[in-house]
Design a protein around this motif. Sequence first.
Motif, mmCIF file in Angstrom:
data_model
loop_
_atom_site.group_PDB
_atom_site.id
_atom_site.type_symbol
_atom_site.label_atom_id
_atom_site.label_comp_id
_atom_site.label_asym_id
_atom_site.label_seq_id
_atom_site.Cartn_x
_atom_site.Cartn_y
_atom_site.Cartn_z
ATOM 1 N N GLY A 1 3.692 -8.303 9.378
ATOM 2 C CA GLY A 1 4.545 -8.087 8.221
ATOM 3 C C GLY A 1 3.940 -8.551 6.915
ATOM 4 O O GLY A 1 4.565 -8.444 5.865
ATOM 5 N N VAL A 2 2.688 -9.056 6.947
ATOM 6 C CA VAL A 2 2.050 -9.542 5.716
ATOM 7 C C VAL A 2 1.715 -8.380 4.787
ATOM 8 O O VAL A 2 1.946 -8.442 3.590
ATOM 9 N N VAL A 3 1.164 -7.307 5.341
ATOM 10 C CA VAL A 3 0.829 -6.137 4.545
ATOM 11 C C VAL A 3 1.884 -5.076 4.821
ATOM 12 O O VAL A 3 2.131 -4.715 5.960
ATOM 13 N N VAL A 4 2.513 -4.606 3.775
ATOM 14 C CA VAL A 4 3.546 -3.590 3.922
ATOM 15 C C VAL A 4 3.220 -2.417 3.013
ATOM 16 O O VAL A 4 2.441 -2.546 2.065
ATOM 17 N N GLY A 5 3.842 -1.311 3.303
ATOM 18 C CA GLY A 5 3.617 -0.158 2.452
ATOM 19 C C GLY A 5 4.378 1.037 2.956
ATOM 20 O O GLY A 5 5.284 0.923 3.778
ATOM 21 N N ALA A 6 3.970 2.205 2.469
ATOM 22 C CA ALA A 6 4.643 3.443 2.834
ATOM 23 C C ALA A 6 3.674 4.611 2.761
ATOM 24 O O ALA A 6 2.735 4.610 1.961
ATOM 25 N N ILE A 7 3.925 5.572 3.611
ATOM 26 C CA ILE A 7 3.266 6.870 3.551
ATOM 27 C C ILE A 7 4.331 7.826 3.045
ATOM 28 O O ILE A 7 5.478 7.776 3.488
ATOM 29 N N ARG A 8 3.963 8.717 2.135
ATOM 30 C CA ARG A 8 4.974 9.622 1.613
ATOM 31 C C ARG A 8 4.354 10.960 1.218
ATOM 32 O O ARG A 8 3.139 11.074 1.039
ATOM 33 N N ALA A 9 5.233 11.934 1.091
ATOM 34 C CA ALA A 9 4.827 13.259 0.625
ATOM 35 C C ALA A 9 6.034 13.926 -0.018
ATOM 36 O O ALA A 9 7.169 13.723 0.411
ATOM 37 N N THR A 10 5.751 14.717 -1.035
ATOM 38 C CA THR A 10 6.743 15.581 -1.647
ATOM 39 C C THR A 10 6.262 17.001 -1.399
ATOM 40 O O THR A 10 5.203 17.387 -1.889
ATOM 41 N N ILE A 11 7.024 17.726 -0.597
ATOM 42 C CA ILE A 11 6.603 19.058 -0.177
ATOM 43 C C ILE A 11 7.504 20.095 -0.845
ATOM 44 O O ILE A 11 8.705 20.146 -0.599
ATOM 45 N N LEU B 1 0.833 -1.192 0.000
ATOM 46 C CA LEU B 1 0.000 0.000 0.000
ATOM 47 C C LEU B 1 0.869 1.244 0.000
ATOM 48 O O LEU B 1 1.903 1.285 0.668
ATOM 49 N N THR B 2 0.430 2.274 -0.723
ATOM 50 C CA THR B 2 1.122 3.551 -0.715
ATOM 51 C C THR B 2 0.103 4.641 -0.454
ATOM 52 O O THR B 2 -0.870 4.778 -1.186
ATOM 53 N N GLY B 3 0.331 5.396 0.616
ATOM 54 C CA GLY B 3 -0.496 6.550 0.934
ATOM 55 C C GLY B 3 0.285 7.810 0.625
ATOM 56 O O GLY B 3 1.407 7.978 1.100
ATOM 57 N N GLU B 4 -0.288 8.684 -0.169
ATOM 58 C CA GLU B 4 0.394 9.898 -0.604
ATOM 59 C C GLU B 4 -0.344 11.114 -0.060
ATOM 60 O O GLU B 4 -1.549 11.267 -0.284
ATOM 61 N N ALA B 5 0.391 11.957 0.680
ATOM 62 C CA ALA B 5 -0.149 13.242 1.131
ATOM 63 C C ALA B 5 0.184 14.248 0.034
ATOM 64 O O ALA B 5 1.232 14.870 0.051
ATOM 65 N N GLY B 6 -0.703 14.356 -0.932
ATOM 66 C CA GLY B 6 -0.440 15.148 -2.121
ATOM 67 C C GLY B 6 -0.595 16.638 -1.902
ATOM 68 O O GLY B 6 -1.374 17.091 -1.059
ATOM 69 N N SER B 7 0.142 17.416 -2.687
ATOM 70 C CA SER B 7 0.122 18.870 -2.553
ATOM 71 C C SER B 7 -1.203 19.481 -2.993
ATOM 72 O O SER B 7 -1.532 20.587 -2.586
ATOM 73 N N LEU B 8 -1.967 18.788 -3.810
ATOM 74 C CA LEU B 8 -3.255 19.329 -4.234
ATOM 75 C C LEU B 8 -4.313 19.214 -3.144
ATOM 76 O O LEU B 8 -5.340 19.873 -3.197
ATOM 77 N N LEU B 9 -4.057 18.368 -2.156
ATOM 78 C CA LEU B 9 -5.027 18.159 -1.087
ATOM 79 C C LEU B 9 -4.819 19.088 0.097
ATOM 80 O O LEU B 9 -5.689 19.211 0.943
ATOM 81 N N SER B 10 -3.664 19.725 0.186
ATOM 82 C CA SER B 10 -3.351 20.408 1.423
ATOM 83 C C SER B 10 -2.230 21.419 1.224
ATOM 84 O O SER B 10 -1.617 21.502 0.169
ATOM 85 N N THR B 11 -1.935 22.152 2.276
ATOM 86 C CA THR B 11 -0.789 23.050 2.324
ATOM 87 C C THR B 11 0.452 22.234 2.683
ATOM 88 O O THR B 11 0.331 21.089 3.128
ATOM 89 N N PRO B 12 1.650 22.806 2.545
ATOM 90 C CA PRO B 12 2.842 22.086 2.997
ATOM 91 C C PRO B 12 2.742 21.643 4.460
ATOM 92 O O PRO B 12 3.087 20.506 4.787
ATOM 93 N N ALA B 13 2.248 22.507 5.327
ATOM 94 C CA ALA B 13 2.085 22.127 6.743
ATOM 95 C C ALA B 13 1.055 21.011 6.878
ATOM 96 O O ALA B 13 1.217 20.105 7.705
ATOM 97 N N GLY B 14 0.014 21.056 6.070
ATOM 98 C CA GLY B 14 -1.005 20.008 6.104
ATOM 99 C C GLY B 14 -0.474 18.676 5.615
ATOM 100 O O GLY B 14 -0.831 17.622 6.146
ATOM 101 N N GLN B 15 0.384 18.727 4.591
ATOM 102 C CA GLN B 15 1.005 17.489 4.102
ATOM 103 C C GLN B 15 1.840 16.845 5.202
ATOM 104 O O GLN B 15 1.755 15.648 5.442
ATOM 105 N N ARG B 16 2.650 17.653 5.869
ATOM 106 C CA ARG B 16 3.500 17.142 6.942
ATOM 107 C C ARG B 16 2.639 16.588 8.082
ATOM 108 O O ARG B 16 2.916 15.523 8.622
#
Length: 115
Positions: free
Chosen positions: A96-106, A46-61
């Motif tokens: 450890g069966v389900v793995v993924g990452a949360i990420r953001a590019t700010i 799974l990959t969760g992305e805190a995208g810039s279109l959804l929020s401010t830089p502070a909101g992404q963080r």
Amino acid sequence: MFENVTTADLYRWQRRGLDALGSMLQHGADAELPALDWGVATSGALTGEAGSLLSTPAGQRAAVDAWAGFLNARIEERVDADGVVHLYAAFSRDGGVVVGAIRATIFPDLAEGGE
């Protein structure tokens, strides 16, 4: 190593990832965590992305911080030469069966003196 992986295996892994994502989304809604853009790989990762279109830089963080806290994931931060911040927090669930990452590019906030 993966030469004997069947299409049925790939779908099974994706369904497992989707089941875990459903549980995570329910928790996120109940805890009023910020919404993320989610993706599911054929491996079930799974990959969760805190995208810039959804929020401010502070909101992404804040979104990455909140989800990393829920998933017990350590956030790694890298800043490139242009001042772009890359946040990444890998996680595993269900033993450890389900793995993924949360990420953001700010990107630097132009209103606060960025170029």
